[in-house]
Design a protein around this motif. Sequence first.
Motif, short mmCIF file in Angstrom:
data_model
loop_
_atom_site.label_atom_id
_atom_site.label_comp_id
_atom_site.label_asym_id
_atom_site.label_seq_id
_atom_site.Cartn_x
_atom_site.Cartn_y
_atom_site.Cartn_z
N SER A 1 0.85 -1.18 0.00
CA SER A 1 0.00 0.00 0.00
C SER A 1 0.89 1.23 0.00
N PRO A 2 0.31 2.43 -0.18
CA PRO A 2 1.14 3.64 -0.14
C PRO A 2 1.88 3.82 1.18
N SER A 3 1.33 3.28 2.28
CA SER A 3 1.99 3.40 3.58
C SER A 3 3.08 2.36 3.78
N GLY A 4 3.22 1.43 2.82
CA GLY A 4 4.24 0.41 2.92
C GLY A 4 3.76 -0.89 3.53
N GLU A 5 2.48 -0.96 3.88
CA GLU A 5 1.94 -2.20 4.44
C GLU A 5 1.94 -3.28 3.37
N ARG A 6 2.42 -4.46 3.73
CA ARG A 6 2.52 -5.56 2.77
C ARG A 6 1.39 -6.57 2.96
N THR A 7 0.87 -7.06 1.86
CA THR A 7 -0.07 -8.17 1.88
C THR A 7 0.45 -9.24 0.94
N PRO A 8 0.25 -10.51 1.27
CA PRO A 8 0.81 -11.58 0.45
C PRO A 8 -0.04 -11.89 -0.76
N VAL A 9 0.54 -12.61 -1.69
CA VAL A 9 -0.20 -13.16 -2.82
C VAL A 9 -1.16 -14.22 -2.28
N THR A 10 -2.37 -14.25 -2.82
CA THR A 10 -3.37 -15.23 -2.38
C THR A 10 -3.98 -15.91 -3.59
N PHE A 11 -3.23 -16.84 -4.19
CA PHE A 11 -3.77 -17.59 -5.31
C PHE A 11 -5.01 -18.36 -4.86
N SER A 12 -5.93 -18.59 -5.80
CA SER A 12 -7.09 -19.40 -5.48
C SER A 12 -6.68 -20.86 -5.35
N VAL A 13 -7.56 -21.66 -4.79
CA VAL A 13 -7.30 -23.11 -4.66
C VAL A 13 -8.04 -23.89 -5.74
N ARG A 14 -8.58 -23.18 -6.73
CA ARG A 14 -9.29 -23.86 -7.81
C ARG A 14 -8.30 -24.60 -8.70
N VAL A 15 -8.63 -25.83 -9.06
CA VAL A 15 -7.72 -26.67 -9.84
C VAL A 15 -8.40 -27.26 -11.07
N ALA A 16 -9.60 -27.81 -10.91
CA ALA A 16 -10.30 -28.45 -12.02
C ALA A 16 -10.59 -27.43 -13.11
N PRO A 17 -10.43 -27.80 -14.39
CA PRO A 17 -10.65 -26.85 -15.49
C PRO A 17 -11.98 -26.13 -15.41
N ALA A 18 -13.05 -26.83 -15.09
CA ALA A 18 -14.37 -26.21 -15.05
C ALA A 18 -14.50 -25.17 -13.96
N GLU A 19 -13.60 -25.20 -12.97
CA GLU A 19 -13.63 -24.23 -11.87
C GLU A 19 -12.79 -22.99 -12.17
N LEU A 20 -11.84 -23.13 -13.07
CA LEU A 20 -10.88 -22.05 -13.30
C LEU A 20 -11.57 -20.84 -13.94
N ILE A 21 -11.31 -19.68 -13.39
CA ILE A 21 -11.93 -18.44 -13.87
C ILE A 21 -10.89 -17.66 -14.68
N PRO A 22 -11.14 -17.46 -15.96
CA PRO A 22 -10.19 -16.68 -16.77
C PRO A 22 -10.45 -15.18 -16.62
N VAL A 23 -9.40 -14.41 -16.81
CA VAL A 23 -9.53 -12.96 -16.90
C VAL A 23 -9.24 -12.59 -18.35
N THR A 24 -10.12 -11.81 -18.93
CA THR A 24 -10.04 -11.51 -20.35
C THR A 24 -9.90 -10.01 -20.58
N SER A 25 -9.61 -9.65 -21.81
CA SER A 25 -9.36 -8.26 -22.16
C SER A 25 -10.66 -7.52 -22.43
#
Length: 305
Positions: free
Chosen positions: A163-187
């Motif tokens: 954040s602008p104050s320097g506070e750190r937050t970790p990466v939080t990948f989803s736990v989705r694995v099966a193809p039908a569960e995977l959510i794509p991000v598109t343009s």
Amino acid sequence: MASDPIYAGIELSALLPVLRQLCWDSAAILRAYARGTTPPFGYPPVLSVSDDPKSPVSAADLAVNEHLLSGFASAFPGAPWTILSEETVAQWPQGTPIEAEWLWILDPLDGTKDFLQGTGEYAVHLALVHHHRPVVGLVLLPELDQLWIGVLDHDHAQAWCESPSGERTPVTFSVRVAPAELIPVTSRSHRDDRLEPLMDALGVADGIARGSVGGKVAAILRGETDLYVSLSGRSAPKDWDMAAPEAVLLAAGGAFTHADGSPLLYNTGDYRQAGCLIASHGVSHQALCQAAARAMASIDPDFPL
């Protein structure tokens, strides 16, 4: 950290504070142009297109570009690196790699259409490339007050959000694995006619649209989505679109490759990142690439992966 990584002779602990400040300065500049207020650091306001031969977005691009370049020069005089920016690419000969072991690749404003349309989904990209591969990446999302940082070296990799104050937050990948569960991000803005049949063939869930490649990868890093597919030829994204997001994603443990598994290479003499490129949280990456390669063989057998 057990040791302080060194890049081009400069310790990371000396490099990061400068990069952070330049990024948050860039956020202030871009937000001012986006809102029509007076930009900081003495950059000229552009009240309307008719008031200046450049459009407001060009003024914002150029102001951030100047701020970044002058900031690098002031903080690291004589540093053994070269700087390539989208705004200064014309100064380099086409078709020839830049002769530099260490190369900064900058995009002062990724997501121009979103900036103009007021969606807030624009970004600033900074990536340090060593021998055609990124080793440090920063993706700034000004309207979200998020600065994603990724660091790669031989001993370890790490990625986080500040954040602008320097506070750190970790990466939080989803736990989705099966193809039908995977959510794509598109343009929002760039679509290839082959993309929809490819996504159907992958069998993934319905996607969400985001502007800026940095914004798309950040959606994966936050766990909102799981994959991003770039499918393009002549209108392909460029080095400055991909290098910083890829660096952060890889440092977090994700993956970003061509569908045939080959890595993205930068400063090759061709700035285009063409083909079928897949970014993901990593867990399903190999299966996604294999499925995409099979699908593209039917959709367009001549399309280079």
